[in-house]
Scaffold this motif. Sequence first.
Motif, mmCIF file in Angstrom:
data_model
loop_
_atom_site.group_PDB
_atom_site.id
_atom_site.type_symbol
_atom_site.label_atom_id
_atom_site.label_comp_id
_atom_site.label_asym_id
_atom_site.label_seq_id
_atom_site.Cartn_x
_atom_site.Cartn_y
_atom_site.Cartn_z
ATOM 1 N N ASN A 519 -8.465 -0.681 -12.756
ATOM 2 C CA ASN A 519 -9.829 -0.373 -12.328
ATOM 3 C C ASN A 519 -10.117 -0.804 -10.897
ATOM 4 O O ASN A 519 -11.152 -0.446 -10.334
ATOM 5 C CB ASN A 519 -10.846 -1.025 -13.275
ATOM 6 N N ASP A 520 -9.229 -1.575 -10.322
ATOM 7 C CA ASP A 520 -9.385 -2.026 -8.936
ATOM 8 C C ASP A 520 -8.293 -1.348 -8.104
ATOM 9 O O ASP A 520 -7.118 -1.708 -8.189
ATOM 10 C CB ASP A 520 -9.260 -3.552 -8.861
ATOM 11 N N ASN A 521 -8.670 -0.359 -7.300
ATOM 12 C CA ASN A 521 -7.679 0.424 -6.563
ATOM 13 C C ASN A 521 -6.806 -0.428 -5.649
ATOM 14 O O ASN A 521 -5.602 -0.190 -5.518
ATOM 15 C CB ASN A 521 -8.368 1.512 -5.735
ATOM 16 N N VAL A 522 -7.410 -1.425 -5.008
ATOM 17 C CA VAL A 522 -6.643 -2.278 -4.105
ATOM 18 C C VAL A 522 -5.640 -3.115 -4.886
ATOM 19 O O VAL A 522 -4.453 -3.212 -4.518
ATOM 20 C CB VAL A 522 -7.584 -3.191 -3.286
ATOM 21 N N GLU A 523 -6.106 -3.713 -5.985
ATOM 22 C CA GLU A 523 -5.209 -4.529 -6.797
ATOM 23 C C GLU A 523 -4.093 -3.675 -7.393
ATOM 24 O O GLU A 523 -2.925 -4.081 -7.422
ATOM 25 C CB GLU A 523 -6.000 -5.215 -7.924
ATOM 26 N N LEU A 524 -4.459 -2.475 -7.861
ATOM 27 C CA LEU A 524 -3.449 -1.588 -8.438
ATOM 28 C C LEU A 524 -2.451 -1.156 -7.376
ATOM 29 O O LEU A 524 -1.234 -1.115 -7.629
ATOM 30 C CB LEU A 524 -4.118 -0.362 -9.061
ATOM 31 N N GLN A 525 -2.928 -0.834 -6.198
ATOM 32 C CA GLN A 525 -2.033 -0.416 -5.127
ATOM 33 C C GLN A 525 -1.037 -1.529 -4.784
ATOM 34 O O GLN A 525 0.162 -1.269 -4.608
ATOM 35 C CB GLN A 525 -2.850 -0.036 -3.885
ATOM 36 N N ASN A 526 -1.514 -2.752 -4.738
ATOM 37 C CA ASN A 526 -0.622 -3.887 -4.478
ATOM 38 C C ASN A 526 0.402 -4.055 -5.592
ATOM 39 O O ASN A 526 1.588 -4.317 -5.339
ATOM 40 C CB ASN A 526 -1.440 -5.171 -4.326
ATOM 41 N N GLU A 527 -0.056 -3.883 -6.837
ATOM 42 C CA GLU A 527 0.852 -4.001 -7.986
ATOM 43 C C GLU A 527 1.923 -2.918 -7.935
ATOM 44 O O GLU A 527 3.113 -3.192 -8.137
ATOM 45 C CB GLU A 527 0.049 -3.889 -9.287
ATOM 46 N N VAL A 528 1.515 -1.694 -7.645
ATOM 47 C CA VAL A 528 2.474 -0.585 -7.591
ATOM 48 C C VAL A 528 3.476 -0.787 -6.460
ATOM 49 O O VAL A 528 4.678 -0.516 -6.620
ATOM 50 C CB VAL A 528 1.741 0.759 -7.433
ATOM 51 N N GLU A 529 3.014 -1.274 -5.326
ATOM 52 C CA GLU A 529 3.925 -1.513 -4.202
ATOM 53 C C GLU A 529 4.962 -2.574 -4.551
ATOM 54 O O GLU A 529 6.120 -2.496 -4.116
ATOM 55 C CB GLU A 529 3.117 -1.910 -2.962
ATOM 56 N N ARG A 530 4.578 -3.553 -5.360
ATOM 57 C CA ARG A 530 5.557 -4.553 -5.822
ATOM 58 C C ARG A 530 6.574 -3.903 -6.750
ATOM 59 O O ARG A 530 7.771 -4.225 -6.705
ATOM 60 C CB ARG A 530 4.851 -5.701 -6.548
ATOM 61 N N MET A 531 6.128 -2.981 -7.589
ATOM 62 C CA MET A 531 7.046 -2.293 -8.500
ATOM 63 C C MET A 531 7.983 -1.359 -7.717
ATOM 64 O O MET A 531 9.163 -1.216 -8.058
ATOM 65 C CB MET A 531 6.260 -1.493 -9.546
ATOM 66 N N ILE A 532 7.442 -0.734 -6.672
ATOM 67 C CA ILE A 532 8.278 0.124 -5.822
ATOM 68 C C ILE A 532 9.363 -0.699 -5.141
ATOM 69 O O ILE A 532 10.518 -0.255 -5.001
ATOM 70 C CB ILE A 532 7.402 0.862 -4.789
ATOM 71 N N ALA A 533 9.006 -1.909 -4.738
ATOM 72 C CA ALA A 533 10.004 -2.790 -4.114
ATOM 73 C C ALA A 533 11.132 -3.102 -5.090
ATOM 74 O O ALA A 533 12.308 -3.183 -4.703
ATOM 75 C CB ALA A 533 9.330 -4.082 -3.650
ATOM 76 N N ILE A 534 10.796 -3.274 -6.353
ATOM 77 C CA ILE A 534 11.815 -3.505 -7.385
ATOM 78 C C ILE A 534 12.710 -2.275 -7.526
ATOM 79 O O ILE A 534 13.942 -2.376 -7.592
ATOM 80 C CB ILE A 534 11.151 -3.862 -8.727
ATOM 81 N N ILE A 535 12.084 -1.104 -7.555
ATOM 82 C CA ILE A 535 12.853 0.145 -7.675
ATOM 83 C C ILE A 535 13.802 0.304 -6.492
ATOM 84 O O ILE A 535 14.968 0.702 -6.652
ATOM 85 C CB ILE A 535 11.892 1.351 -7.787
ATOM 86 N N ASN A 536 13.312 -0.020 -5.313
ATOM 87 C CA ASN A 536 14.130 0.138 -4.092
ATOM 88 C C ASN A 536 15.402 -0.700 -4.118
ATOM 89 O O ASN A 536 16.398 -0.345 -3.477
ATOM 90 C CB ASN A 536 13.303 -0.211 -2.860
ATOM 91 N N LYS A 537 15.377 -1.794 -4.847
ATOM 92 C CA LYS A 537 16.559 -2.641 -4.941
ATOM 93 C C LYS A 537 17.692 -1.965 -5.712
ATOM 94 O O LYS A 537 18.855 -2.367 -5.601
ATOM 95 C CB LYS A 537 16.205 -3.962 -5.623
ATOM 96 N N HIS A 538 17.361 -0.970 -6.496
ATOM 97 C CA HIS A 538 18.353 -0.399 -7.412
ATOM 98 C C HIS A 538 18.609 1.091 -7.185
ATOM 99 O O HIS A 538 19.276 1.729 -8.000
ATOM 100 C CB HIS A 538 17.915 -0.643 -8.857
ATOM 101 N N ILE A 539 18.058 1.649 -6.098
ATOM 102 C CA ILE A 539 18.359 3.039 -5.751
ATOM 103 C C ILE A 539 18.773 3.091 -4.285
ATOM 104 O O ILE A 539 18.448 2.200 -3.507
ATOM 105 C CB ILE A 539 17.150 3.976 -5.986
ATOM 106 N N THR A 540 19.492 4.122 -3.936
ATOM 107 C CA THR A 540 19.945 4.263 -2.551
ATOM 108 C C THR A 540 19.140 5.302 -1.787
ATOM 109 O O THR A 540 19.078 5.252 -0.560
ATOM 110 C CB THR A 540 21.435 4.672 -2.509
ATOM 111 N N ASP A 541 18.521 6.240 -2.515
ATOM 112 C CA ASP A 541 17.778 7.307 -1.850
ATOM 113 C C ASP A 541 16.556 7.660 -2.688
ATOM 114 O O ASP A 541 16.679 8.214 -3.786
ATOM 115 C CB ASP A 541 18.669 8.534 -1.674
#
Length: 563
Positions: A519-541
């Motif tokens: 419900n908080d766009n800023v908080e959600l955006q920060n959470e998603v960016e942390r999850m994207i960082a996790i994904i980036n560790k395990h993909i090359t492209d």
Amino acid sequence: MDRIVQSYIDDFLKSQQIDEKDSSKQFEMFSSYCAVAQQYTEVFDLNDILTGAGGDCGIDGIAIIANGTIISSKEEVDDLIELNKGLSDMLFVFIQSKTSSGFSSGEMGTFGAGVVDFFSETPQFVRNQFIQEKSDLINYIFSKAVHFKSKPCCFLYYVTTGKWVDDQNCVARKNMIIHDLEELDLFKEVQFIPVDVKLIQKYYRNTIDVIETEIDFSQKVLLPDIPKIKQSYLGYVDYEEYLKLIVGDNGEIRKNVFYDNVRDYQGDNEVNIEIAETIKSASNKFILLNNGVTIICKKLTNLRNKFTLTDYQIVNGCQTSHVLYYNKEFINGNLQIPIKLIETLDEDTVNNIIKATNRQTQVTNEQLIALNEFHRQLEAFYQTFSGTQKLYYERRSKQYNYMTEVEKVRIVTISTQIKAAAAMFFDKPHLASRYYGRLLKSVDGIFNEEHKLSPYYTCAYLLYKLEYLFRNKLLPAQYRKFRYHILMLIKYDFSDGKVPNLNSNKIENVCKKILECANDNVELQNEVERMIAIINKHITDASDTESTKSASLIEELKLEVNK
């Protein structure tokens, strides 16, 4: 910009929750939505059809449709072939729009050349990632040509705010483009549709107006009073009258009058071939040999023999209707179709009619899933939320289609619900590209009556918020393909690695925390960016679509987020 069109665009942007300031981009989105909606009446996501800027081959939007479904992956193609024994009703839709107040033969030619090049085995135009992915998908479809019930149709919509006046140069250009595409020998039919200011207005009205048709129904009997049925009739109508019910203003069959694709049109199977043979050789016997169709409408009015059907569905008779439509050139007028015409608003009665009429021939369980009690309860649970958390669970096809106050992006279809739940709570994000009927069979225990309802709402609401962030460019577009992985990761993140069972009270607390974040766009955006960082560790492209389908990636992500 025409004032009426601008008002429609404003309504469209609000309905889709799009915050786009560029007027030409607004018109591209609006035009693509309206054009695709003429061929596909279910809820769809604009991100799945818009080509993006640069390297778009002069094409603003592309939709690939088969078996009543917009296809976005090769896996969906395979699933549809397996489940439906082939690919039928295939449509390729291309859109180009210009805010200019007239039609330019040169710009029409650029659009047409881009579409022709799109199907070329040796393309010459520069292609962006979206165009390349759609081209690869269509090439894959053609590699499965042995499973075609018939060749696909190709529709080109060229949209401006001007007036189409049959200018000689423009007509010549249009015909040249049609000829060039026909020369490829890939299509059953090619249409180039110039859409002017009046037609685009009509297209948008079609997306929000209740369908209403008048027919002559003189050969009928009024059935006895039946509880919860306002009125019902048994009789027959002439072919030309029946055609009014199933064919739209564009001359194409109305997909939106066939209830929720309970059974897709099956093409040239044994039964449909027999129906076609009857039409060709013994049309006067059709009324004796065909079981007829069942039509349910929410409102039925009549003046003598003129009956007006409002918001109606043909709940049984999809095969008959399609065979009649595709063989219309063989019908000389001496053909009648037996029909049952029922007016009711009672949902239980509608469900019983659908079950009874569709169980007479084979229908899979997933096609009747909307009638299950769990989904009725889930729909009621959705209705307990209000304000910014309001979503609409669409058990029935187009259930909210004509409620103009409902923002389209807040509608959750059964297909979306299955994908969101399977990804988030059953750790199957890599299967989200599958056709929902196949995915349903791959997820044991989903929609268990013992489950709490909040996890199902939570995953759909979180997906809705993710799509909002991607749609409005608040998250990098290339990670949208990982949105189902993000659902799963957020679940683990808020569960501290220990996810409660879906039938436990503890899962309610996890869902509550996730919803507070969403419900908080800023908080959600920060959470998603942390999850994207996790994904980036395990993909090359991040642009590689194939990585989203890796089962091993799922295990790696789970280990990473649960550290």
